[in-house]
Design an enzyme around this catalytic site. Structure first.
Site, mmCIF file in Angstrom:
data_model
loop_
_atom_site.group_PDB
_atom_site.id
_atom_site.type_symbol
_atom_site.label_atom_id
_atom_site.label_comp_id
_atom_site.label_asym_id
_atom_site.label_seq_id
_atom_site.Cartn_x
_atom_site.Cartn_y
_atom_site.Cartn_z
ATOM 1 N N HIS A 123 -18.247 7.616 13.024
ATOM 2 C CA HIS A 123 -18.956 6.794 14.007
ATOM 3 C C HIS A 123 -18.017 6.559 15.180
ATOM 4 C CE1 HIS A 123 -20.766 3.118 15.696
ATOM 5 N NE2 HIS A 123 -21.858 3.369 15.004
ATOM 6 N N ASP A 200 -13.618 2.790 6.947
ATOM 7 C CA ASP A 200 -14.825 2.217 7.540
ATOM 8 C C ASP A 200 -15.883 2.156 6.446
ATOM 9 O OD1 ASP A 200 -17.259 1.749 8.749
ATOM 10 O OD2 ASP A 200 -17.100 3.358 10.225
ATOM 11 N N GLN A 203 -21.187 1.672 5.829
ATOM 12 C CA GLN A 203 -22.351 2.281 5.180
ATOM 13 C C GLN A 203 -22.189 2.394 3.662
ATOM 14 O OE1 GLN A 203 -25.139 2.939 6.718
ATOM 15 N NE2 GLN A 203 -24.457 2.685 8.832
ATOM 16 N N LYS A 226 -25.569 -5.066 8.087
ATOM 17 C CA LYS A 226 -26.050 -3.930 7.302
ATOM 18 C C LYS A 226 -26.139 -4.278 5.818
ATOM 19 C CE LYS A 226 -23.856 -0.672 10.507
ATOM 20 N NZ LYS A 226 -25.022 -0.151 11.228
ATOM 21 N N CYS A 364 -24.436 7.235 17.432
ATOM 22 C CA CYS A 364 -23.027 6.927 17.710
ATOM 23 C C CYS A 364 -22.104 7.915 16.996
ATOM 24 C CB CYS A 364 -22.683 5.490 17.319
ATOM 25 S SG CYS A 364 -23.537 4.246 18.292
#
Length: 406
Positions: A123, A200, A203, A226, A364
């Site tokens: 991302h 990261d 997700q 999220k 993104c």
């Protein structure tokens, strides 16, 4: 506990609404998840009856608000199995967390001639801060390339490391492809070369349990919105020894020990020295409610349900003519696709007419789009409140669009 999608859906008010005269099928949770009543009510209750500025207040409301905020820090530390709640910094979201690391740890530890490794599936939030850091200090940004199936060319990773590698910044799960990267072996390799690792996790944390101690990563960051929580709040985990060495990157109230016009300023201890200004206390309370909600359902239960739903979706989508799927067979959360030569925006607009919400665009992730030589993709994301019926509606909608557009 037996997972019941019907009971879960009953907790999300928005899922009862209609769009264009049809029941909403919300397949865009990877962009931002909907919020259960428990989260909405917790934040509203705080603002109705418990709001006050936190830190140093001697009155009851302030003390209670501070205690609630710090209890959420403790809950979040348990959620990712950190050693201590004091390894967690409240941030606005994943993007701010990565920028904090780049500007605090990065400015102090990355020098001219050093290098940072990222991947081609990142991302922009895990690309741009490192580009900016490398440009500032004269470091090199190295990239793990993609395979056509949406996995990384891991055989190239050992060749990217050298004695000048300071950081591996890698996504846990791709926001476009759903690829779950093999973090354990990647982190081990990075540490063998003396490099730190930032993950990261934006997700990942909503799909299955995350254990930062087992991963042995140095930094882990994720967003609340999220994870069925409010916008404007997230968590940055940093190993305690690293966090205590890092200088603040923003100045202001709450992050200082002393301020003197003649002798300068000294900082309070971490993590509070990274939380300048009045925090998003309402968002923190909402995040705590989201963590409690997901934990009560059980992330293993959620993972099992979502994986079954994903397998069903991938199987059913095989019936759609001219559909191109991007990413590996084994994936988490998202299905990126294009229909024939039609632009993703047009396909997404038709689906919206059918009451189906998907995300369209570059997500993104422009370097990833460039790799696949497309300007955009449609992305349907599957969350714990999505159903087999909604998958069927997506498939039927795509079949209908194919008949209409050819």
């Amino acid at each position: 506990m037996i997972f019941s999608v019907d009971k879960v859906r009953a907790d999300f008010p928005v899922l009862s609404r209609e769009v264009n005269g049809l029941p909403l099928a919300y397949l865009d949770s990877a962009a931002s998840a909907q919020k259960p009543s428990q989260v909405i009510d917790a934040e509203a209750e705080f603002y109705r009856h418990g709001y006050a500025a936190v830190h140093r207040g001697i009155h009851t409301l302030s003390a209670q608000a501070t205690e609630k905020m710090e209890n959420v820090r403790k809950r979040a530390s348990l959620f990712i199995n950190a050693r201590s709640a004091e390894e967690l910094v409240f941030v606005r979201g994943t993007t701010e967390g990565i920028n904090l690391v780049a500007n605090s740890w990065g400015n102090s530890n990355v020098r001219a001639g050093d290098n940072i490794i990222i991947s081609q599936m990142e991302h922009h939030a895990n690309i741009v801060p490192w580009q900016m850091l490398c440009a500032r200090v004269g470091a090199e940004l190295r990239v793990i390339p993609l395979n056509p199936d949406g996995t990384l060319q891991l055989e190239t990773l050992p060749t990217l490391f050298d004695e000048k590698t300071r950081l591996l910044a890698i996504t846990h799960v791709s926001n476009v492809l759903g690829t779950e990267n093999p973090l354990a072996e990647m982190i081990t390799l990075a540490h063998q070369h003396g490099a730190k690792v930032l993950v990261d996790g934006a997700q990942a944390v909503m799909h299955h349990p995350v254990d930062v101690q087992a991963l042995d990563c140095d930094f882990y960051v994720f967003s609340g919105h999220k994870l069925y929580g409010p916008t404007g709040i997230g968590i940055l985990y940093v190993k305690e020894a690293l966090l205590q060495e890092m200088p603040p990157w923003e100045g202001g109230g709450s992050m200082i020990a002393t301020v003197s016009l003649s002798e300068g300023t000294t900082w309070t201890k971490a993590p509070w020295r990274f939380e300048a200004g009045t925090p998003n206390t309402g968002g923190i309370i909402g995040l705590g409610a989201a963590l409690e909600y997901v934990s009560a359902l059980g992330l293993n239960n959620i993972a099992e349900y979502e994986q079954n739903l994903m397998h069903y979706a991938l199987s059913q989508l095989e019936s759609v003519p001219d559909l191109t799927l991007y990413g590996p067979q084994n994936r988490l959360g998202v299905i990126a696709f294009n229909l024939g030569k039609h632009h993703a925006y047009d396909v997404g607009s038709f689906l919206d007419n059918y009451g189906i919400a998907v995300r369209t665009g570059h997500h993104c992730a422009m370097p990833l789009m460039a790799y696949y030589n497309v300007p955009a993709m449609c992305r349907a994301s599957l969350a714990m409140y999505n159903t087999h019926e909604e998958v069927d509606r997506l498939v039927t909608g795509l079949q209908r669009i194919h008949r209409l557009l050819g």
